[in-house]
Design a protein around this motif. Sequence first.
Motif, PDB file in Angstrom:
ATOM      1  N   ALA A 159       0.830  -1.207   0.000  1.00 27.06           N
ATOM      2  CA  ALA A 159       0.000   0.000   0.000  1.00 27.06           C
ATOM      3  C   ALA A 159       0.861   1.251   0.000  1.00 27.06           C
ATOM      4  CB  ALA A 159      -0.919  -0.009   1.219  1.00 27.06           C
ATOM      5  N   GLU A 160       1.937   1.221   0.761  1.00 27.53           N
ATOM      6  CA  GLU A 160       2.847   2.370   0.780  1.00 27.53           C
ATOM      7  C   GLU A 160       3.444   2.592  -0.603  1.00 27.53           C
ATOM      8  OE1 GLU A 160       5.942   2.041   3.685  1.00 27.53           O
ATOM      9  OE2 GLU A 160       6.983   3.836   2.995  1.00 27.53           O
ATOM     10  N   ASP A 161       3.822   1.503  -1.230  1.00 29.63           N
ATOM     11  CA  ASP A 161       4.417   1.585  -2.559  1.00 29.63           C
ATOM     12  C   ASP A 161       3.435   2.189  -3.572  1.00 29.63           C
ATOM     13  OD1 ASP A 161       6.679   1.039  -4.132  1.00 29.63           O
ATOM     14  OD2 ASP A 161       5.685  -0.698  -4.999  1.00 29.63           O
ATOM     15  N   VAL A 162       2.226   1.690  -3.538  1.00 28.13           N
ATOM     16  CA  VAL A 162       1.216   2.181  -4.483  1.00 28.13           C
ATOM     17  C   VAL A 162       0.856   3.639  -4.188  1.00 28.13           C
ATOM     18  CG1 VAL A 162      -1.260   1.994  -4.980  1.00 28.13           C
ATOM     19  CG2 VAL A 162       0.211  -0.002  -5.210  1.00 28.13           C
ATOM     20  N   ALA A 163       0.746   3.981  -2.914  1.00 31.12           N
ATOM     21  CA  ALA A 163       0.400   5.360  -2.575  1.00 31.12           C
ATOM     22  C   ALA A 163       1.496   6.324  -3.036  1.00 31.12           C
ATOM     23  CB  ALA A 163       0.174   5.480  -1.068  1.00 31.12           C
ATOM     24  N   GLN A 164       2.737   5.930  -2.824  1.00 29.39           N
ATOM     25  CA  GLN A 164       3.837   6.786  -3.299  1.00 29.39           C
ATOM     26  C   GLN A 164       3.792   6.929  -4.817  1.00 29.39           C
ATOM     27  OE1 GLN A 164       7.779   5.790  -2.063  1.00 29.39           O
ATOM     28  NE2 GLN A 164       7.345   6.007   0.117  1.00 29.39           N
ATOM     29  N   ASP A 165       3.576   5.812  -5.464  1.00 28.75           N
ATOM     30  CA  ASP A 165       3.521   5.837  -6.927  1.00 28.75           C
ATOM     31  C   ASP A 165       2.375   6.734  -7.405  1.00 28.75           C
ATOM     32  OD1 ASP A 165       4.280   5.185  -9.486  1.00 28.75           O
ATOM     33  OD2 ASP A 165       3.127   3.325  -9.554  1.00 28.75           O
ATOM     34  N   ALA A 166       1.261   6.676  -6.702  1.00 28.36           N
ATOM     35  CA  ALA A 166       0.108   7.487  -7.084  1.00 28.36           C
ATOM     36  C   ALA A 166       0.440   8.976  -6.980  1.00 28.36           C
ATOM     37  CB  ALA A 166      -1.085   7.152  -6.200  1.00 28.36           C
ATOM     38  N   PHE A 167       1.139   9.362  -5.927  1.00 28.11           N
ATOM     39  CA  PHE A 167       1.520  10.773  -5.804  1.00 28.11           C
ATOM     40  C   PHE A 167       2.484  11.188  -6.921  1.00 28.11           C
ATOM     41  CE2 PHE A 167       0.075  10.472  -1.315  1.00 28.11           C
ATOM     42  CZ  PHE A 167      -0.753  11.596  -1.307  1.00 28.11           C
ATOM     43  N   VAL A 168       3.395  10.288  -7.227  1.00 30.66           N
ATOM     44  CA  VAL A 168       4.348  10.600  -8.307  1.00 30.66           C
ATOM     45  C   VAL A 168       3.592  10.796  -9.628  1.00 30.66           C
ATOM     46  CG1 VAL A 168       6.218   9.647  -9.713  1.00 30.66           C
ATOM     47  CG2 VAL A 168       6.321   9.476  -7.221  1.00 30.66           C
ATOM     48  N   ARG A 169       2.644   9.907  -9.886  1.00 33.11           N
ATOM     49  CA  ARG A 169       1.873  10.029 -11.131  1.00 33.11           C
ATOM     50  C   ARG A 169       1.003  11.277 -11.104  1.00 33.11           C
ATOM     51  NH1 ARG A 169       1.068   4.607 -13.935  1.00 33.11           N
ATOM     52  NH2 ARG A 169       2.726   3.347 -13.047  1.00 33.11           N
ATOM     53  N   ALA A 170       0.475  11.571  -9.936  1.00 33.68           N
ATOM     54  CA  ALA A 170      -0.336  12.789  -9.827  1.00 33.68           C
ATOM     55  C   ALA A 170       0.512  14.015 -10.143  1.00 33.68           C
ATOM     56  CB  ALA A 170      -0.920  12.891  -8.422  1.00 33.68           C
ATOM     57  N   TYR A 171       1.713  14.050  -9.583  1.00 33.26           N
ATOM     58  CA  TYR A 171       2.588  15.197  -9.826  1.00 33.26           C
ATOM     59  C   TYR A 171       2.890  15.331 -11.315  1.00 33.26           C
ATOM     60  CZ  TYR A 171       6.553  18.365  -9.467  1.00 33.26           C
ATOM     61  OH  TYR A 171       7.398  19.431  -9.620  1.00 33.26           O
ATOM     62  N   ARG A 172       3.206  14.180 -11.906  1.00 33.28           N
ATOM     63  CA  ARG A 172       3.571  14.230 -13.329  1.00 33.28           C
ATOM     64  C   ARG A 172       2.359  14.491 -14.209  1.00 33.28           C
ATOM     65  NH1 ARG A 172       7.997   9.500 -12.487  1.00 33.28           N
ATOM     66  NH2 ARG A 172       9.738  10.903 -12.062  1.00 33.28           N
TER      67      ARG A 172
END
Lengths: 196, 266
Positions: free
Chosen positions: A47-60
């Motif tokens: 979940a931590e991994d996916v949440a971090q990835d989601a923020f990265v994708r959101a930023y991009r």
Amino acid sequence: MHESTDERELVHSARGGDGQAFDELVRRHQQVAFRAAYLVLRDAQAAEDVAQDAFVRAYRGLGGFREGEPFRPWLLRIVSNLALNEVRSAGRRRGLLERFGFAAPSTEPAADRALVGGETRAEVWDAVNALPPDDRTVLYLRFFLELPEKEIAAVIGKAPGTVKSRLNRASGRLRAVIDARYPGLRPGAWQEAADE
Amino acid sequence: MSEGSMGFEQELLTSAAEGFPYPETPDLRAGVRLRLAVPQAGTGQPWLRRGLAAAIVAVVAVLITVSVSREARDAVADFLGLAVEGEQVRILPTPAPGVTATPFPSPQPLETYATPTTLLGARSLLEFEPRLPAGQGEPRGVYTIQYIGVNVLVLDYERFALWEFRDLAAEKGVVDKSVGGVFDGATADKMVERVDATTVSGRPAYWISGGPHFVRFIGPDGTPVAGSARTVERDTLIWRGASGTNYRLEIEGTLDEALAIATTLP
């Protein structure tokens, strides 16, 4: 950054490359993002991994984000898609490994299962996870994350008027799963247990 | 949806959700910043496919390792005598008069043999948690290299490259199968000047300094892994961390600088 700083300002600044503003957006929304992922994945590290990835994708993806729109449903949509993709990918990986005799059949993470505590709660969680992804998502958003229907609509990308029917449909399917697999959760079963 | 119209399943959901024992939410900010700082993988999906392939091959590798790895490792270690767990060092003899030294591979840029990825991509491939040295900022590049189904991580910083590798089986108490620095029958006319024994956080380590050296990986059957040989021009600190991960820190700097970085790794 001050708590009262308007979210639209933060999004605007982040779009302009202000890392501190995006940092603040992460701080404000990390709990709901992590929990949304956890409900689907049932594993804290994943979940931590996916949440971090989601923020990265959101930023991009901020360039395509419509300013003035709320940030949270947009973020949760990304989280939800990533988490469900991960579940599907893990299922495919597991399936292949099983085919070649390298892995035991699917089991949920034991540690997190134990963490849930309470047989009823754990079985409800199991039952929800047995539903199709769309149903699962709408139930988690409504009952676990307690999002209003309008925001749920934004997350699932449907008109607000359809959320109620989606919830009803998902609830009906959940009822069927409970009847078939978890009869102990039915109201009659509670009464029987109470009578004993 | 009013309370009165709730079906029993919705009451169950409400009840289950109340006080749901979520794990503590980790602070995601540092990780997000880090991921934003490293280069993007080509697309979002290929690493998932690579992860799938690696998972299958790696499991096969474990099965092989369990049966032969310890024997192969011991044989190499006995012959060389100079080793940390998972990595051995050999001082090659100089060639006899009139004999040409064994040609070794020319140093190649990392990009020519390693696959660029992101930390997220690397985490999906590796069977261990990649570690970043503290206080060094973000790496300018993250790479993986697959040797016979086992993935090696390389974090590329301006002044050093940190290699991390670990056999799947290591987590199950089986010895590591990756071995470096062995060139049977080879000779060299330019070699490292020194190999010093040292420690990293109390664990055995070697500092290889003063000139280029050569590395290759050895498979679980004791034979060299094709394509893994390379020449390293930087001085190098090698050790196995308490976490079970093997590290190679190839650095343009002193032993003290290398140790300062190494001691931040588990």
